[in-house]
Design an enzyme around this catalytic site. Sequence first.
Site, PDB file in Angstrom:
ATOM      1  N   GLY A   1     -24.105 -60.506 -11.320  1.00  0.00           N
ATOM      2  CA  GLY A   1     -23.809 -61.352 -12.456  1.00  0.00           C
ATOM      3  C   GLY A   1     -22.820 -60.828 -13.471  1.00  0.00           C
ATOM      4  O   GLY A   1     -22.559 -61.496 -14.475  1.00  0.00           O
ATOM      5  N   GLY A   2     -22.225 -59.660 -13.233  1.00  0.00           N
ATOM      6  CA  GLY A   2     -21.280 -59.114 -14.195  1.00  0.00           C
ATOM      7  C   GLY A   2     -20.042 -59.987 -14.368  1.00  0.00           C
ATOM      8  O   GLY A   2     -19.653 -60.327 -15.491  1.00  0.00           O
ATOM      9  N   LYS A   3     -19.418 -60.342 -13.249  1.00  0.00           N
ATOM     10  CA  LYS A   3     -18.227 -61.188 -13.335  1.00  0.00           C
ATOM     11  C   LYS A   3     -18.582 -62.579 -13.847  1.00  0.00           C
ATOM     12  O   LYS A   3     -17.822 -63.195 -14.598  1.00  0.00           O
ATOM     13  CB  LYS A   3     -17.530 -61.273 -11.982  1.00  0.00           C
ATOM     14  CG  LYS A   3     -16.886 -59.969 -11.526  1.00  0.00           C
ATOM     15  CD  LYS A   3     -16.153 -60.163 -10.224  1.00  0.00           C
ATOM     16  CE  LYS A   3     -15.605 -58.825  -9.722  1.00  0.00           C
ATOM     17  NZ  LYS A   3     -16.699 -57.898  -9.333  1.00  0.00           N
TER      18      LYS A   3
ATOM     19  N   CYS B   1     -14.397 -54.994  -3.598  1.00  0.00           N
ATOM     20  CA  CYS B   1     -14.429 -53.650  -4.167  1.00  0.00           C
ATOM     21  C   CYS B   1     -14.188 -52.655  -3.033  1.00  0.00           C
ATOM     22  O   CYS B   1     -14.958 -51.737  -2.804  1.00  0.00           O
ATOM     23  CB  CYS B   1     -15.759 -53.384  -4.852  1.00  0.00           C
ATOM     24  SG  CYS B   1     -15.745 -51.847  -5.801  1.00  0.00           S
TER      25      CYS B   1
ATOM     26  N   ASP C   1     -15.934 -63.010  -4.986  1.00  0.00           N
ATOM     27  CA  ASP C   1     -16.103 -61.556  -4.928  1.00  0.00           C
ATOM     28  C   ASP C   1     -17.088 -61.287  -3.799  1.00  0.00           C
ATOM     29  O   ASP C   1     -18.296 -61.254  -4.003  1.00  0.00           O
ATOM     30  CB  ASP C   1     -16.619 -61.040  -6.271  1.00  0.00           C
ATOM     31  CG  ASP C   1     -16.819 -59.541  -6.277  1.00  0.00           C
ATOM     32  OD1 ASP C   1     -16.349 -58.872  -5.340  1.00  0.00           O
ATOM     33  OD2 ASP C   1     -17.466 -59.026  -7.214  1.00  0.00           O
TER      34      ASP C   1
ATOM     35  N   ALA D   1     -22.193 -64.620  -6.866  1.00  0.00           N
ATOM     36  CA  ALA D   1     -22.264 -64.182  -8.256  1.00  0.00           C
ATOM     37  C   ALA D   1     -23.107 -62.939  -8.502  1.00  0.00           C
ATOM     38  O   ALA D   1     -22.942 -62.283  -9.531  1.00  0.00           O
ATOM     39  CB  ALA D   1     -22.788 -65.321  -9.130  1.00  0.00           C
ATOM     40  N   GLY D   2     -24.042 -62.604  -7.608  1.00  0.00           N
ATOM     41  CA  GLY D   2     -24.924 -61.477  -7.883  1.00  0.00           C
ATOM     42  C   GLY D   2     -24.198 -60.149  -7.945  1.00  0.00           C
ATOM     43  O   GLY D   2     -23.237 -59.946  -7.206  1.00  0.00           O
TER      44      GLY D   2
ATOM     45  N   GLU E   1     -25.443 -67.783  -5.835  1.00  0.00           N
ATOM     46  CA  GLU E   1     -25.779 -66.523  -5.169  1.00  0.00           C
ATOM     47  C   GLU E   1     -26.771 -66.814  -4.053  1.00  0.00           C
ATOM     48  O   GLU E   1     -27.738 -67.560  -4.242  1.00  0.00           O
ATOM     49  CB  GLU E   1     -26.379 -65.537  -6.174  1.00  0.00           C
ATOM     50  CG  GLU E   1     -27.012 -64.299  -5.569  1.00  0.00           C
ATOM     51  CD  GLU E   1     -26.087 -63.497  -4.675  1.00  0.00           C
ATOM     52  OE1 GLU E   1     -26.527 -63.065  -3.593  1.00  0.00           O
ATOM     53  OE2 GLU E   1     -24.920 -63.301  -5.049  1.00  0.00           O
TER      54      GLU E   1
END
Length: 443
Positions: free
Chosen positions: A264-266, A381, A328, A261-262, A285
């Site tokens: 934390g945007g998503k 990404c 992610d 998760a880090g 995370e």
Amino acid sequence: MPNKTLRRRRPDRPRQLAYRIVRAVTGADAYANLETARVLAEARLEARDAAFVTELVSGTCRLRGTYDRILAAASGRPRFDPPLADALALGVHQLLSMRVPTHAALSATVDLAAASVGEKVAGLTNAVLRKVAARDLDAWVVELSRGEDEIGRLALRTHHPRWIVEAYADLLGEEAEAALATNNVAPLTTLVVRPGLAEVAELDGEPTAFSPFGARRAGNPADLPAVQTGRAGVQDEGSQLVAWALSLADAPAGPWLDLCAGPGGKAALLAGLAAATGERLLASELQPHRAALVHENLRGYHPAPVVIAADGTRPAWPSGTFARVMADVPCTGLGALRRRPESRWRRTPAHLAELVALQRRLLAGALDSAAPGGVVAYVTCSPHRAETEQVVDAVLAARDDVDILDAPALLPAVPDAARGSFLQLWPHRHGTDAMFCALLRRR
């Protein structure tokens, strides 16, 4: 006869700050954008000087590999000691890529090198930069391209390492040059609302082309009340779209998981999307300090989603728990080179090999975490085949309980984003980071 002491001008403050930032990037692996923001927040420069520092740092980091080759050709030296190399690179950027008069760039860089490295390098700095100034950037690229093959020439024209150019050319063919060139244009800041907490109109910008949650806006995001209160944040539109795609896939009722998760945007976007269906999100995370960043990004929600520090390759929850899983995974970041200018020179094929092994373990953990009928979004990404489709193929080859979903079909308004059944976004096509997303259903 008395000794004469050379009276040299003290370097101006913007160039001193730029040098400090670049030294942190090259010497301490700092991120250029984060270090620039931190230093400028402390320095409180006028807007014009702050813009100068930002361009000088980001441009120098973005073209650093090219500048190092120019310096080697101009000096006859393969390399310089890092403190001097950083000062010289800042001078090259002013000479070849900024509207700084030649005499000003030369004298200011000599003063900077003398003050930061030592008076003994002043003469060398002056001599080398004068040779650099004898050609413009295009002429230097032509000169350095002699004897290179087409990939080598493309790498020089677009200021990327060869291995990244090979990866783009493999995926895009003749379109690769346009994609690589777009990596050299810094994007506007993209903001995102936390669903249920804020409206896009509060972002005071131009709504994003494809995501219903975002807007692009110049200026400092922290000036907006929605950002100050945690009801909105900064997030590229591509990241918004892959999170939205996961929420649109058919899945059973049940809790959602953000596996990596880090920062934390998503997780912040997914939390609002989950709440709209009556579900809750668990954000996990590995690194505790990054888990703290996730918690900060989720502060607008009451009650806030649970955040834990856990290893996604060894899940801290029972198998088959979650209806939707966002994976992610850590990657080379080759799709975010617009915003992370130093990354193209920092990453190597050796990093890629290490990351692929981790990516496979994380995807396997994500699939094990999904409930029967649950959906996993495997996201990077980076468009590189090794960390995208090849990871999916390798993990699924060892399983018989997973189906690949048609991810592009969930976002029909996004054109030219299909990579088979996978979603692939591109900066030059969509104005986003080059996000890859595979949607997988556990039978």
